[in-house]
Design a protein around this motif. Sequence first.
Motif, PDB file in Angstrom:
ATOM      1  N   LEU A 310      -6.618  38.672  -9.909  1.00  0.00           N
ATOM      2  CA  LEU A 310      -5.700  37.463 -10.534  1.00  0.00           C
ATOM      3  C   LEU A 310      -5.146  37.028  -9.705  1.00  0.00           C
ATOM      4  CD1 LEU A 310      -8.227  39.421 -12.481  1.00  0.00           C
ATOM      5  CD2 LEU A 310      -5.692  39.863 -13.366  1.00  0.00           C
ATOM      6  N   LYS A 311      -3.739  37.997  -8.721  1.00  0.00           N
ATOM      7  CA  LYS A 311      -2.501  36.870  -7.947  1.00  0.00           C
ATOM      8  C   LYS A 311      -3.807  34.746  -7.204  1.00  0.00           C
ATOM      9  CE  LYS A 311       0.522  39.764  -8.082  1.00  0.00           C
ATOM     10  NZ  LYS A 311       0.180  41.194  -7.611  1.00  0.00           N
ATOM     11  N   GLY A 312      -4.133  34.917  -6.276  1.00  0.00           N
ATOM     12  CA  GLY A 312      -5.551  34.265  -6.592  1.00  0.00           C
ATOM     13  C   GLY A 312      -5.687  32.706  -7.758  1.00  0.00           C
ATOM     14  N   ALA A 313      -5.750  33.457  -8.776  1.00  0.00           N
ATOM     15  CA  ALA A 313      -6.266  32.456  -9.832  1.00  0.00           C
ATOM     16  C   ALA A 313      -4.919  32.275 -10.130  1.00  0.00           C
ATOM     17  CB  ALA A 313      -6.992  33.053 -10.692  1.00  0.00           C
ATOM     18  N   ASN A 314      -3.448  32.898 -10.093  1.00  0.00           N
ATOM     19  CA  ASN A 314      -2.721  32.675 -10.629  1.00  0.00           C
ATOM     20  C   ASN A 314      -1.962  31.616  -9.555  1.00  0.00           C
ATOM     21  OD1 ASN A 314       0.555  33.538  -9.998  1.00  0.00           O
ATOM     22  ND2 ASN A 314       0.166  33.194 -12.319  1.00  0.00           N
ATOM     23  N   GLN A 315      -2.691  31.792  -8.349  1.00  0.00           N
ATOM     24  CA  GLN A 315      -1.344  30.486  -7.675  1.00  0.00           C
ATOM     25  C   GLN A 315      -2.361  28.983  -7.637  1.00  0.00           C
ATOM     26  OE1 GLN A 315      -2.628  32.554  -3.453  1.00  0.00           O
ATOM     27  NE2 GLN A 315      -1.114  34.011  -3.857  1.00  0.00           N
ATOM     28  N   MET A 316      -3.568  29.125  -7.847  1.00  0.00           N
ATOM     29  CA  MET A 316      -4.189  27.624  -8.335  1.00  0.00           C
ATOM     30  C   MET A 316      -3.259  27.095  -9.769  1.00  0.00           C
ATOM     31  SD  MET A 316      -6.256  25.356  -7.290  1.00  0.00           S
ATOM     32  CE  MET A 316      -7.083  26.117  -5.954  1.00  0.00           C
ATOM     33  N   ASP A 317      -3.459  28.445 -10.491  1.00  0.00           N
ATOM     34  CA  ASP A 317      -3.050  27.966 -11.800  1.00  0.00           C
ATOM     35  C   ASP A 317      -1.324  27.037 -11.767  1.00  0.00           C
ATOM     36  OD1 ASP A 317      -4.845  28.649 -13.377  1.00  0.00           O
ATOM     37  OD2 ASP A 317      -3.254  30.833 -13.884  1.00  0.00           O
ATOM     38  N   GLU A 318      -0.228  27.737 -10.861  1.00  0.00           N
ATOM     39  CA  GLU A 318       0.893  27.363 -10.461  1.00  0.00           C
ATOM     40  C   GLU A 318       0.313  26.067 -10.029  1.00  0.00           C
ATOM     41  OE1 GLU A 318       3.581  28.733 -11.726  1.00  0.00           O
ATOM     42  OE2 GLU A 318       2.677  29.489 -13.110  1.00  0.00           O
ATOM     43  N   HIS A 319      -0.744  25.751  -8.920  1.00  0.00           N
ATOM     44  CA  HIS A 319      -1.316  24.472  -8.233  1.00  0.00           C
ATOM     45  C   HIS A 319      -1.468  23.351  -9.112  1.00  0.00           C
ATOM     46  CE1 HIS A 319      -2.175  22.304  -4.880  1.00  0.00           C
ATOM     47  NE2 HIS A 319      -3.593  21.719  -5.848  1.00  0.00           N
ATOM     48  N   PHE A 320      -2.094  23.990 -10.539  1.00  0.00           N
ATOM     49  CA  PHE A 320      -2.444  23.248 -11.334  1.00  0.00           C
ATOM     50  C   PHE A 320      -1.390  23.095 -12.194  1.00  0.00           C
ATOM     51  CE2 PHE A 320      -4.298  22.417 -15.033  1.00  0.00           C
ATOM     52  CZ  PHE A 320      -5.203  21.357 -15.340  1.00  0.00           C
ATOM     53  N   LYS A 321      -0.349  23.412 -12.430  1.00  0.00           N
ATOM     54  CA  LYS A 321       0.401  23.215 -13.589  1.00  0.00           C
ATOM     55  C   LYS A 321       1.785  22.296 -13.141  1.00  0.00           C
ATOM     56  CE  LYS A 321       2.753  26.899 -14.647  1.00  0.00           C
ATOM     57  NZ  LYS A 321       2.535  27.841 -15.371  1.00  0.00           N
ATOM     58  N   ASN A 322       1.609  22.281 -11.552  1.00  0.00           N
ATOM     59  CA  ASN A 322       3.123  22.042 -10.987  1.00  0.00           C
ATOM     60  C   ASN A 322       2.612  20.382 -10.003  1.00  0.00           C
ATOM     61  OD1 ASN A 322       4.335  23.623 -12.654  1.00  0.00           O
ATOM     62  ND2 ASN A 322       4.383  25.663 -11.164  1.00  0.00           N
ATOM     63  N   GLU A 323       1.974  20.867  -8.824  1.00  0.00           N
ATOM     64  CA  GLU A 323       1.415  19.299  -8.549  1.00  0.00           C
ATOM     65  C   GLU A 323       1.592  18.202  -8.927  1.00  0.00           C
ATOM     66  OE1 GLU A 323       2.333  18.033  -5.553  1.00  0.00           O
ATOM     67  OE2 GLU A 323       1.531  20.033  -4.130  1.00  0.00           O
ATOM     68  N   SER A 324       1.766  17.031  -8.178  1.00  0.00           N
ATOM     69  CA  SER A 324       1.380  16.034  -9.027  1.00  0.00           C
ATOM     70  C   SER A 324      -0.182  16.149  -8.468  1.00  0.00           C
ATOM     71  CB  SER A 324       2.590  15.073  -8.372  1.00  0.00           C
ATOM     72  OG  SER A 324       1.794  14.900  -7.227  1.00  0.00           O
TER      73      SER A 324
END
Length: 562
Positions: A310-324
């Motif tokens: 779940l933590k790994g998925a959350n890291q990708m969520d943050e990347h997707f949400k915040n990265e240009s």
Amino acid sequence: MHFTNNIVNCHYKNNLMALNTINPTETKAWLKLQLHFETMKSNSIKEMFQNDTERAEKFHIQWNDFLVDFSKNNINQQTLDLLLELAEEVKLNDAISSYFNGEEINQTESRAVLHTALRAPQSASVSVANKNVIPEIYEVKKNIQQFSNEIISGKRKGFTNKSFTDVVNIGIGGSDLGPAMVVEALQFYKNHLNVHFVSNIDGDHVNEIIKKLNPETTLFVIVSKTFTTQETLTNSETIRNWFLKSASQQDIAKHFVAVSTNIEKVTNFGIEATSIFPMWDWVGGRFSLWSAVGLSISLAVGYDNFDKLLKGANQMDEHFKNESSNKNIPVILALISIWYNNFFGAETEAIIPYTQYLQKLAPYLQQGIMESNGKSIGRDGKTVNYQTGTIIWGEPGSNSQHAFFQLIHQGTKLIPTDFIGFVKPLYGNEDHHNKLMSNFFAQTEALLNGKSAAQVQAEFDKQGLEKPKADYLKPFKVFSGNKPTNTILIKQLTPETLGSLVAMYEHKIFVQGIIWNIFSYDQWGVELGKQLANSILSEIESKTVNHHDSSTEFLLKYFLKK
Ligand code: F6P
């Protein structure tokens, strides 16, 4: 009545506001991409590499343990710029906010789409109908943890006071594919419990599983979001009847638990309310492995590993949400896929993981991608006039090289392919891993460069092959190359990286659905077959064939003669 209608209309309008309705083919970027395509369609990727030694430097994204190299595609900077312009014109960023904020982007079912909330940190706040759902998510997680610990440690016992040795997940679609894929993928991290999956309504499937089991030491996890699915209910009844041959009704409580949103139906089945792990209608079946649907994962690899997933998925969520967008892995992969699907006319995409652990990744993603984006009605309610969902298929390398790679290399179809590989193997066997990975790199290189007639001739010359034979054989041995691939190179297969990988594809699905102007989170297309199966079942049971098309009638009559 008038008042009620107003409420309905108001609700409907609010729903319509969750996502924009923009036909992508009517955007300025689309027209520019069409023109650009004319200059790119006969481009050589190989030549682009020859003309720009920095190409790999330019077209890759390095993020956490991931290196995503998308340079072996028929794209240049202008292609990317135009695709990014398309994403901007369809207001992708607004849609991403609506997705994460819990707006009802599953508009045809009036639901939010919040599998991302399932892996958000405890400090997060995500509202559904003005209520923060994070506390209840963590309450369920606590129960998953406690239950898993008690089963794994042997604290919780079966009806003859023996510890559990086996777990059977009974579910289908999203209630099977996700947990089955992850349990297979993380078997290196597994404990002593044997975890089985029963999904198909085919009675032979369930019988093959139960024949290996001891009812005294087996735990059954019935997973059904709706608890109305014919396959799952039929398999659960068969298993319950089999269990009751050696146990009594009251023993069911010790051996059966359920995961569902439909508490009433589960209790009617005979499972106690305290043995139900709830889920929520804002979690789509094909995105549910992060919820209690993942109970069998937690049982197989322990709660800590489930949490890492779940933590790994959350890291990708943050990347997707915040990265240009231009450095955003799911956005870039989605855009490249649209480039091939909508401009080159590619119909399928292959996903080839170079690890046997991910042998169930393609079937899992088939549901995720095709059930989500296999739609032909736009968000405006009109039939779309362009292609949507890609057909997904794949098998692990190197096996697939010896199966269907011939068609990718020399067939007539364009098949963009994702190659997923790992820098380090899990058992550390360097000899095997070097050989595996040399195949991994060799394939994308061969697909890119192909083999020219001159190279083939040089080989013939070396072998001293006589001219007539060489002339005859040459065309068969030439590879045109120019076949696009993405390379996703990950440090190691861990619960965290697997979580990130799956979330990467989930967000790719989202981006494509937004651009194609479709609703990715309903699945009306699977309903018709279910309805017809029910009416045909009553004909089969009563041995009376009603009026159908002549083929169906003919087949039913033949079947009933048995
Ligand atoms: O048949 C489609 C589907 O609704 C999937 O979307 C879902 O994953 C599967 O059926 C199982 O549904 P349930 O979890 O409600 O049994």
